[in-house]
Scaffold this motif. Structure first.
Motif, PDB file in Angstrom:
ATOM      1  N   ILE A   4      50.506  22.536  51.174  1.00 29.81           N
ATOM      2  CA  ILE A   4      51.421  22.426  50.031  1.00 29.81           C
ATOM      3  C   ILE A   4      51.883  20.975  49.967  1.00 29.81           C
ATOM      4  O   ILE A   4      52.458  20.456  50.924  1.00 29.81           O
ATOM      5  N   PRO A   5      51.618  20.275  48.853  1.00 28.58           N
ATOM      6  CA  PRO A   5      51.991  18.855  48.771  1.00 28.58           C
ATOM      7  C   PRO A   5      53.477  18.645  48.482  1.00 28.58           C
ATOM      8  O   PRO A   5      54.051  19.295  47.605  1.00 28.58           O
ATOM      9  N   LEU A   6      54.073  17.750  49.238  1.00 27.63           N
ATOM     10  CA  LEU A   6      55.463  17.348  49.039  1.00 27.63           C
ATOM     11  C   LEU A   6      55.465  15.906  48.555  1.00 27.63           C
ATOM     12  O   LEU A   6      54.859  15.034  49.192  1.00 27.63           O
ATOM     13  N   ARG A   7      56.083  15.651  47.435  1.00 25.55           N
ATOM     14  CA  ARG A   7      56.085  14.286  46.893  1.00 25.55           C
ATOM     15  C   ARG A   7      56.804  13.345  47.849  1.00 25.55           C
ATOM     16  O   ARG A   7      57.756  13.733  48.541  1.00 25.55           O
ATOM     17  N   TYR A  35      44.635  12.218  53.573  1.00 29.01           N
ATOM     18  CA  TYR A  35      44.347  12.828  54.871  1.00 29.01           C
ATOM     19  C   TYR A  35      42.873  12.673  55.260  1.00 29.01           C
ATOM     20  O   TYR A  35      42.218  13.619  55.691  1.00 29.01           O
ATOM     21  N   SER A  36      42.412  11.433  55.098  1.00 29.75           N
ATOM     22  CA  SER A  36      41.056  11.031  55.496  1.00 29.75           C
ATOM     23  C   SER A  36      39.976  11.894  54.856  1.00 29.75           C
ATOM     24  O   SER A  36      38.856  11.987  55.360  1.00 29.75           O
ATOM     25  N   GLY A  37      40.310  12.518  53.731  1.00 26.38           N
ATOM     26  CA  GLY A  37      39.325  13.346  53.027  1.00 26.38           C
ATOM     27  C   GLY A  37      39.091  14.703  53.668  1.00 26.38           C
ATOM     28  O   GLY A  37      38.212  15.449  53.230  1.00 26.38           O
ATOM     29  N   VAL A  38      39.871  15.045  54.693  1.00 25.38           N
ATOM     30  CA  VAL A  38      39.684  16.316  55.398  1.00 25.38           C
ATOM     31  C   VAL A  38      40.505  17.432  54.755  1.00 25.38           C
ATOM     32  O   VAL A  38      39.989  18.524  54.491  1.00 25.38           O
ATOM     33  N   LEU A  39      41.779  17.173  54.518  1.00 20.65           N
ATOM     34  CA  LEU A  39      42.674  18.169  53.932  1.00 20.65           C
ATOM     35  C   LEU A  39      42.837  17.930  52.436  1.00 20.65           C
ATOM     36  O   LEU A  39      43.002  16.792  51.998  1.00 20.65           O
ATOM     37  N   GLU A  40      42.818  19.008  51.684  1.00 21.80           N
ATOM     38  CA  GLU A  40      42.939  18.943  50.224  1.00 21.80           C
ATOM     39  C   GLU A  40      44.229  19.614  49.774  1.00 21.80           C
ATOM     40  O   GLU A  40      44.513  20.754  50.159  1.00 21.80           O
ATOM     41  N   ALA A  41      45.018  18.890  48.968  1.00 23.30           N
ATOM     42  CA  ALA A  41      46.291  19.426  48.477  1.00 23.30           C
ATOM     43  C   ALA A  41      46.078  20.710  47.696  1.00 23.30           C
ATOM     44  O   ALA A  41      45.108  20.845  46.929  1.00 23.30           O
ATOM     45  N   ASP A  42      46.988  21.667  47.888  1.00 19.71           N
ATOM     46  CA  ASP A  42      47.007  22.974  47.233  1.00 19.71           C
ATOM     47  C   ASP A  42      45.850  23.871  47.639  1.00 19.71           C
ATOM     48  O   ASP A  42      45.791  25.039  47.234  1.00 19.71           O
TER      49      ASP A  42
END
Length: 411
Positions: free
Chosen positions: A313-316, A302-309
């Motif tokens: 919530i990350p979905l595989r 996400y272009s370094g803007v959004l961080e998982a968790d």
């Protein structure tokens, strides 16, 4: 010294009627009215003659203008504008969907002598997308959209706490053509897969990919704020179509067999055609942040803007953790904490605003010496600016009467 900028865009309708996100992107430089004088010209029918008589510091080729490369009438349209390449000023390009007709875009920008390209992808992609221009022009990484100062307070007033919202999960997307590859298909596939899983989990959804369910204007923010969670994935494509050849090949396949599935197309295409990763954050991901809504997103950078968790919530990508994700969606308190964290990190941080974007664009336009000829050009620019702001020059057509009336208002 105030810089004089011409922004070229292309819309089939007047600018005020454009979607909010598009209008904000076109008018990004309006955030710096104290530092630049901007004319917005719609090149849908070519360019008005007055443009050649104004000496600009810089010309910005907007995303909508550069999107003309996909049109069957592109060559004829471009030939009528090739004189822009000879203008003595800085030229800045704001392309998007750079993987679509990439060779056409690369050649066009090189021919017109564009010095700065704002790219939605990382530097590892620039030699692939711009083999001619790479090494000659300056490339600046950017996002596909930004946040507008002032929107936060206006939209926050509409947003209820997550516990009071009518839906658990909301989503809107359109079904993209097969030539956007497997990533393009993911954008609508996620809708059906999550809707089914949410139903089994007893969650309430408003998920649709039907064209008639498209939501426009400020109603879009109302929709985002109607759910506790918005699902999604990165924007972009897994295909590099340099000259439109892949699109034409797939169109021919579908014409011969209208019921063709993506799997059938994939088998018929050359090996590796769907292996690219031209992925980026979408403006909607930032819009969701504005509404303090949590996000469930297919894993990505996400272009370094959004961080998982932290922010989502990350979905595989293969949906193998979908059941676990549905359970996390039931935890309203945790969702509220995540949404608030994203709001504080991304919005309150002030890094991803149109003002910041505008400052980067303006930096790409160097100052000129303030000579006598340049001062004379300024009065004409003020005239055209007045006309543009009144909506009379929005399509590049200005009547003699309008010019006279504008002069009277200015003086």
């Amino acid at each position: 010294m105030t810089k004089k900028i011409l922004v070229l865009y292309r819309l089939s309708h007047p600018l005020p009627a454009a979607r909010v996100a598009i209008r904000q992107h076109i008018q990004a430089l309006s955030q710096l009215e104290d530092r630049c004088e901007v004319i917005y010209a719609n090149a849908v029918l070519g360019m008005p003659a007055w443009v050649r008589r104004v000496r600009f510091d810089g010309i910005v080729l907007h995303t909508t203008f550069l999107g003309m490369r996909w049109s069957p009438s592109f060559r004829e349209w471009k030939e009528g504008l090739d004189w822009i390449g000879s203008l003595d000023c800085a030229k800045v390009a704001l392309p998007q969907d750079e993987y679509d007709h990439s060779a056409v875009l690369d050649s066009w920008l090189a021919q017109w002598g564009v010095q700065t390209v704002f790219s939605c992808f990382g530097e590892e992609m620039w030699p692939i997308l711009y083999p001619t221009l790479h090494g000659k022009a300056r490339f600046v990484p950017c996002l596909t959209g930004y946040l507008l100062d002032g929107d936060a307070e206006r939209i926050a007033a509409k947003c209820r706490p997550l516990s009071e919202r009518p839906f658990d999960i909301v989503y809107r997307a359109s079904k993209l053509p097969y030539w956007f590859g497997s990533h393009g298909q993911l954008k609508h596939e996620i809708a059906g897969i999550v809707r089914e899983a949410a139903g089994r989990a007893g969650l309430r959804c408003d998920i649709s990919t039907r064209p008639e369910d498209t939501i426009m204007g400020d109603r879009w923010f109302d929709f985002l704020a109607s759910g506790r969670v918005v699902i999604g994935c990165e924007s972009g494509s897994s295909v590099l179509d340099r000259d439109g050849g892949i699109m034409k090949a797939i169109e021919a396949m579908e014409a011969a067999n209208p019921s063709l599935a993506f799997a059938d197309v994939h088998k018929a295409m050359p090996e590796g055609w769907d292996d690219y990763r031209f992925f980026a954050i979408s403006p909607r991901h930032l819009e969701v942040v504005l509404t303090k809504t949590a996000q469930v997103l297919v894993e990505g950078s996400y272009s370094g803007v959004l961080e998982a968790d932290r922010h989502f919530i990350p979905l595989r990508r293969d949906f193998s953790n979908l059941q676990e994700v549905m359970e996390r969606v039931k935890d309203t308190a945790a969702l509220a904490e995540m949404a608030e964290r994203a709001y504080e990190d991304i919005l309150l941080g002030g890094k991803y605003t149109y003002r910041k974007f505008a400052e980067e664009i303006l930096t790409a336009v160097p100052d000129r010496p303030l000579d006598r000829e340049y001062r004379r050009a300024g009065s004409g620019l003020f005239l055209e600016k007045a006309l543009s702001l009144r909506g009379m020059a929005v399509d590049g057509i200005v009547s003699a009467r309008d010019r006279i009336m504008a002069l009277k208002r200015i003086h």
